[in-house]
Design a protein around this motif. Structure first.
Motif, PDB file in Angstrom:
ATOM      1  N   THR A   1       7.419  -1.381  -1.751  1.00  0.00           N
ATOM      2  CA  THR A   1       7.144  -2.740  -2.238  1.00  0.00           C
ATOM      3  C   THR A   1       6.337  -3.563  -1.236  1.00  0.00           C
ATOM      4  O   THR A   1       5.936  -4.679  -1.544  1.00  0.00           O
ATOM      5  N   LEU A   2       6.097  -3.003  -0.043  1.00  0.00           N
ATOM      6  CA  LEU A   2       5.422  -3.749   1.015  1.00  0.00           C
ATOM      7  C   LEU A   2       3.980  -3.312   1.174  1.00  0.00           C
ATOM      8  O   LEU A   2       3.610  -2.199   0.791  1.00  0.00           O
ATOM      9  N   ASP A   3       3.167  -4.194   1.738  1.00  0.00           N
ATOM     10  CA  ASP A   3       1.773  -3.878   2.035  1.00  0.00           C
ATOM     11  C   ASP A   3       1.646  -3.458   3.500  1.00  0.00           C
ATOM     12  O   ASP A   3       2.492  -3.800   4.330  1.00  0.00           O
ATOM     13  N   MET A   4       0.572  -2.759   3.806  1.00  0.00           N
ATOM     14  CA  MET A   4       0.311  -2.315   5.169  1.00  0.00           C
ATOM     15  C   MET A   4      -0.818  -3.169   5.750  1.00  0.00           C
ATOM     16  O   MET A   4      -1.870  -3.360   5.111  1.00  0.00           O
ATOM     17  N   HIS A   5      -0.628  -3.689   6.962  1.00  0.00           N
ATOM     18  CA  HIS A   5      -1.682  -4.475   7.596  1.00  0.00           C
ATOM     19  C   HIS A   5      -2.902  -3.584   7.827  1.00  0.00           C
ATOM     20  O   HIS A   5      -2.767  -2.433   8.271  1.00  0.00           O
ATOM     21  N   PRO A   6      -4.119  -4.072   7.535  1.00  0.00           N
ATOM     22  CA  PRO A   6      -5.319  -3.229   7.652  1.00  0.00           C
ATOM     23  C   PRO A   6      -5.630  -2.765   9.065  1.00  0.00           C
ATOM     24  O   PRO A   6      -6.395  -1.819   9.253  1.00  0.00           O
ATOM     25  N   ASP A   7      -5.045  -3.404  10.091  1.00  0.00           N
ATOM     26  CA  ASP A   7      -5.285  -2.978  11.476  1.00  0.00           C
ATOM     27  C   ASP A   7      -4.426  -1.797  11.894  1.00  0.00           C
ATOM     28  O   ASP A   7      -4.626  -1.248  12.983  1.00  0.00           O
ATOM     29  N   LEU A   8      -3.469  -1.398  11.068  1.00  0.00           N
ATOM     30  CA  LEU A   8      -2.581  -0.285  11.431  1.00  0.00           C
ATOM     31  C   LEU A   8      -3.271   1.042  11.080  1.00  0.00           C
ATOM     32  O   LEU A   8      -2.933   1.717  10.125  1.00  0.00           O
ATOM     33  N   ASP A   9      -4.240   1.392  11.902  1.00  0.00           N
ATOM     34  CA  ASP A   9      -5.077   2.555  11.608  1.00  0.00           C
ATOM     35  C   ASP A   9      -5.213   3.498  12.807  1.00  0.00           C
ATOM     36  O   ASP A   9      -6.166   4.260  12.901  1.00  0.00           O
ATOM     37  N   ALA A  10      -4.245   3.449  13.740  1.00  0.00           N
ATOM     38  CA  ALA A  10      -4.349   4.256  14.956  1.00  0.00           C
ATOM     39  C   ALA A  10      -4.237   5.745  14.661  1.00  0.00           C
ATOM     40  O   ALA A  10      -4.838   6.566  15.361  1.00  0.00           O
ATOM     41  N   PHE A  11      -3.483   6.117  13.632  1.00  0.00           N
ATOM     42  CA  PHE A  11      -3.224   7.530  13.358  1.00  0.00           C
ATOM     43  C   PHE A  11      -3.911   8.026  12.088  1.00  0.00           C
ATOM     44  O   PHE A  11      -4.314   9.178  12.007  1.00  0.00           O
ATOM     45  N   ARG A  12      -4.051   7.149  11.110  1.00  0.00           N
ATOM     46  CA  ARG A  12      -4.756   7.487   9.868  1.00  0.00           C
ATOM     47  C   ARG A  12      -5.056   6.189   9.136  1.00  0.00           C
ATOM     48  O   ARG A  12      -4.657   5.124   9.604  1.00  0.00           O
ATOM     49  N   ARG A  13      -5.746   6.266   8.022  1.00  0.00           N
ATOM     50  CA  ARG A  13      -6.038   5.049   7.267  1.00  0.00           C
ATOM     51  C   ARG A  13      -4.740   4.356   6.869  1.00  0.00           C
ATOM     52  O   ARG A  13      -3.735   5.026   6.585  1.00  0.00           O
ATOM     53  N   PRO A  14      -4.723   3.006   6.866  1.00  0.00           N
ATOM     54  CA  PRO A  14      -3.480   2.283   6.563  1.00  0.00           C
ATOM     55  C   PRO A  14      -2.795   2.746   5.272  1.00  0.00           C
ATOM     56  O   PRO A  14      -1.565   2.897   5.254  1.00  0.00           O
ATOM     57  N   LYS A  15      -3.564   2.994   4.226  1.00  0.00           N
ATOM     58  CA  LYS A  15      -2.957   3.445   2.964  1.00  0.00           C
ATOM     59  C   LYS A  15      -2.257   4.785   3.154  1.00  0.00           C
ATOM     60  O   LYS A  15      -1.143   4.997   2.656  1.00  0.00           O
TER      61      LYS A  15
ATOM     62  N   ALA B   1      -0.015  -4.154  14.798  1.00  0.00           N
ATOM     63  CA  ALA B   1      -1.337  -4.688  14.471  1.00  0.00           C
ATOM     64  C   ALA B   1      -1.836  -5.603  15.595  1.00  0.00           C
ATOM     65  O   ALA B   1      -1.049  -6.291  16.265  1.00  0.00           O
ATOM     66  N   ASN B   2      -3.143  -5.610  15.787  1.00  0.00           N
ATOM     67  CA  ASN B   2      -3.754  -6.285  16.939  1.00  0.00           C
ATOM     68  C   ASN B   2      -3.289  -7.729  17.130  1.00  0.00           C
ATOM     69  O   ASN B   2      -2.973  -8.153  18.245  1.00  0.00           O
ATOM     70  N   ASP B   3      -3.259  -8.502  16.075  1.00  0.00           N
ATOM     71  CA  ASP B   3      -2.951  -9.924  16.190  1.00  0.00           C
ATOM     72  C   ASP B   3      -1.475 -10.211  16.492  1.00  0.00           C
ATOM     73  O   ASP B   3      -1.098 -11.365  16.699  1.00  0.00           O
TER      74      ASP B   3
END
Length: 210
Positions: free
Chosen positions: A32-46, A104-106
């Motif tokens: 039910t939650l969204d993923m922050h677009p900056d969380l991409d260190a290991f793979r695409r956020p989706k 995430a960065n921010d």
């Protein structure tokens, strides 16, 4: 073995920003939650979002998250080691990997990594596990953090030490490939001696290292 998962939630407020640190989070909640677009260190956020849901659904899997409203802004994963890695070779039911920590960065100035990891260990729920993490410098955000490889390692060591994880020696080739890489481990107070001995055999596979 029985995997005790005791949910905890904490609120952090930074001026008008309210963050929730919680877990272990069930897979149906993660969906039910969204993923922050900056969380991409290991793979695409989706794709990482899907991976978190899959891990949460494992008997031993644990996902601890930090979120702002309905957006995941940080996470920590716990699971058995990949079957292709040496850490799975002992077939140990009480050896669990702290796999990934990402914020995430921010949101990196709020101590979320430390709080998420500490949440995972609350109420002695990890005392029957050997928890380990493998730190590889090529996974670190050296560019974004502006830290040297050695300062970044110190930061990661301090983070893991906040829950009692300490440096352990090993002859694992990947860890030994660069002096900044390291293995950190916490042996729970309820772990039997036989498991500690088995873990030693996993850590060292070259006879001359014993």
């Amino acid at each position: 073995m029985e995997h005790r998962k005791i949910y905890h939630a904490h609120i952090q407020q930074h001026q008008e920003l309210v963050l929730i640190i919680e877990g272990p989070v069930r897979p149906e909640v993660l969906r039910t939650l969204d993923m922050h677009p900056d969380l991409d260190a290991f793979r695409r956020p989706k794709d990482q979002h899907e991976a978190l849901i899959e891990i949460a659904d494992l008997p031993e899997g644990r996902i601890i998250i930090a979120r702002h409203e309905n957006t995941i802004v940080g996470y920590v994963t716990f699971h058995y080691a990949d079957e292709m890695e040496r850490w799975s070779q002992g077939n140990m039911q009480d050896l669990v990997e702290l796999g990934a920590v990402e914020v995430a960065n921010d949101y990196r100035s709020y101590g979320l990594g430390k709080k998420m990891i500490q949440t995972a260990f609350e109420e002695d729920q990890m005392e029957n596990y050997i928890v380990f993490t493998t730190e590889y410098y090529w996974h670190w955000d050296l560019e974004g953090s502006k830290l040297s490889v050695w300062d970044y390692r110190k930061m990661m060591e301090k983070l893991m030490e906040s829950v009692g994880m300490i440096w352990y020696a090993t002859d694992d080739p990947e860890i030994c490939s660069h002096p900044a890489n390291c293995l950190m481990v916490r042996i729970g107070k309820d772990v039997p001696l036989l498991s500690e001995q088995q873990f030693d055999r996993v850590r060292f596979q070259q006879r001359f290292m014993y």
